[in-house]
Design an enzyme around this catalytic site. Structure first.
Site, PDB file in Angstrom:
ATOM      1  N   GLY A  40       0.794  -1.223   0.000  1.00  0.00           N
ATOM      2  CA  GLY A  40       0.000   0.000   0.000  1.00  0.00           C
ATOM      3  C   GLY A  40       0.824   1.269   0.000  1.00  0.00           C
ATOM      4  O   GLY A  40       0.521   2.217  -0.727  1.00  0.00           O
ATOM      5  N   ARG A  72      -6.010  -0.634  -3.594  1.00  0.00           N
ATOM      6  CA  ARG A  72      -5.150   0.458  -3.123  1.00  0.00           C
ATOM      7  C   ARG A  72      -3.746   0.435  -3.742  1.00  0.00           C
ATOM      8  O   ARG A  72      -3.068   1.467  -3.752  1.00  0.00           O
ATOM      9  CB  ARG A  72      -5.016   0.413  -1.596  1.00  0.00           C
ATOM     10  CG  ARG A  72      -4.386  -0.872  -1.085  1.00  0.00           C
ATOM     11  CD  ARG A  72      -4.671  -1.117   0.394  1.00  0.00           C
ATOM     12  NE  ARG A  72      -4.077  -2.379   0.849  1.00  0.00           N
ATOM     13  CZ  ARG A  72      -4.612  -3.562   0.620  1.00  0.00           C
ATOM     14  NH1 ARG A  72      -5.731  -3.668  -0.066  1.00  0.00           N
ATOM     15  NH2 ARG A  72      -4.041  -4.660   1.069  1.00  0.00           N
ATOM     16  N   CYS A 188      -4.600  -4.717   7.815  1.00  0.00           N
ATOM     17  CA  CYS A 188      -5.597  -4.065   6.965  1.00  0.00           C
ATOM     18  C   CYS A 188      -6.737  -5.022   6.653  1.00  0.00           C
ATOM     19  O   CYS A 188      -7.887  -4.604   6.524  1.00  0.00           O
ATOM     20  CB  CYS A 188      -4.949  -3.581   5.669  1.00  0.00           C
ATOM     21  SG  CYS A 188      -3.817  -2.204   5.882  1.00  0.00           S
TER      22      CYS A 188
END
Length: 251
Positions: A40, A72, A188
């Site tokens: 990310g 992302r 995440c």
């Protein structure tokens, strides 16, 4: 070294900045940045460092591209699923800027190999996703006296700091976080993350790596930037050097 005509055109928007100029652009071309993770944070950082003409990117990541990454990690495409991130990143950089060399390190970083993996880098960007890795990277960067750009994200919040703990009055990463590698962490995948947050923090990490190579503006070392996009707020905190820090307290 001199810039070719095509390089003068490619980097013209940098060159006209008085803080960068032709000399600064040549310093970028001669520089090497090690990226811990091509996920990310690493994904946008790689894109902007390559666009800026940083000569060598050392991409350290043992993971492969997964469909869930693409929300992302915009460096990759759907067709890259299953390909090693370091390899997919090298291919993306080659498409973007042939001036840039990517060194692939498809290996799991730990305290036993980190010094060798970042050797020769002018700056390290740490976008790793676990505390033990961050400590190992921070210790190695401190020992080698390589500026460390540390970026982290969670849901709608991001943090960014630059560490040069070998300098008097400048904290190291351990001054901020301590030394407990067993602290509880949430990924995440468990908490979720706004995709654009990673783009923002990765781009800021790239900016600070460029600043470390070609200094401009205010020195950020010893400061912590906190971005809270739920409250539309940015804060900057001063980080004191811990005189009792086992890593840098004697400097």
């Amino acid at each position: 070294m001199t810039l070719r005509d095509d390089q003068l055109a490619r980097y013209a928007r940098h060159i006209i900045l008085k803080e960068i100029g032709g000399a600064g652009q040549m310093r970028l071309h001669a520089a090497s940045v090690a990226l811990i993770g091509a996920g990310g944070i690493g994904s946008p950082a790689i894109q902007y460092l390559a666009g800026a003409g940083v000569g060598t990117l050392i991409v350290i990541d043992d993971d492969v591209v997964d469909l869930s990454n693409l929300q992302r990690q915009t460096l990759y495409a759907t067709a890259d699923q299953g390909i090693a991130k370091a390899t997919a990143a090298a291919a993306a950089v080659a498409r973007l800027n042939p001036d840039v060399t990517v060194i692939e390190r498809r290996i799991r970083l730990d305290s036993s190999n980190v010094a060798d993996l970042i050797a020769g880098a002018d700056v390290v960007i740490d976008g790793s996703d676990n505390f033990a890795t961050r400590l190992a990277v921070a210790d190695a960067a401190l020992a080698a006296r390589i500026p460390l750009v540390s970026a982290a994200i969670g849901q709608f919040e991001g943090q960014l700091a630059v560490f040069r703990g070998w300098e008097a009055g400048k904290p190291c990463y351990r001054c901020l976080v301590g030394d407990d590698p067993d602290r509880a962490e949430a990924s995440c995948a468990e908490q979720g993350v706004m995709g654009a947050m990673t783009g923002m923090m990765g781009s800021l990490a790239a900016l600070e790596a460029l600043r470390a190579i070609v200094p401009f503006g205010t020195d950020p070392a010893g400061m912590l930037l906190i971005a809270d996009t739920l409250d539309f707020r940015f804060r900057t905190l001063r980080l004191p050097k811990d005189p009792g820090c086992a890593a840098c307290g004697q400097t």
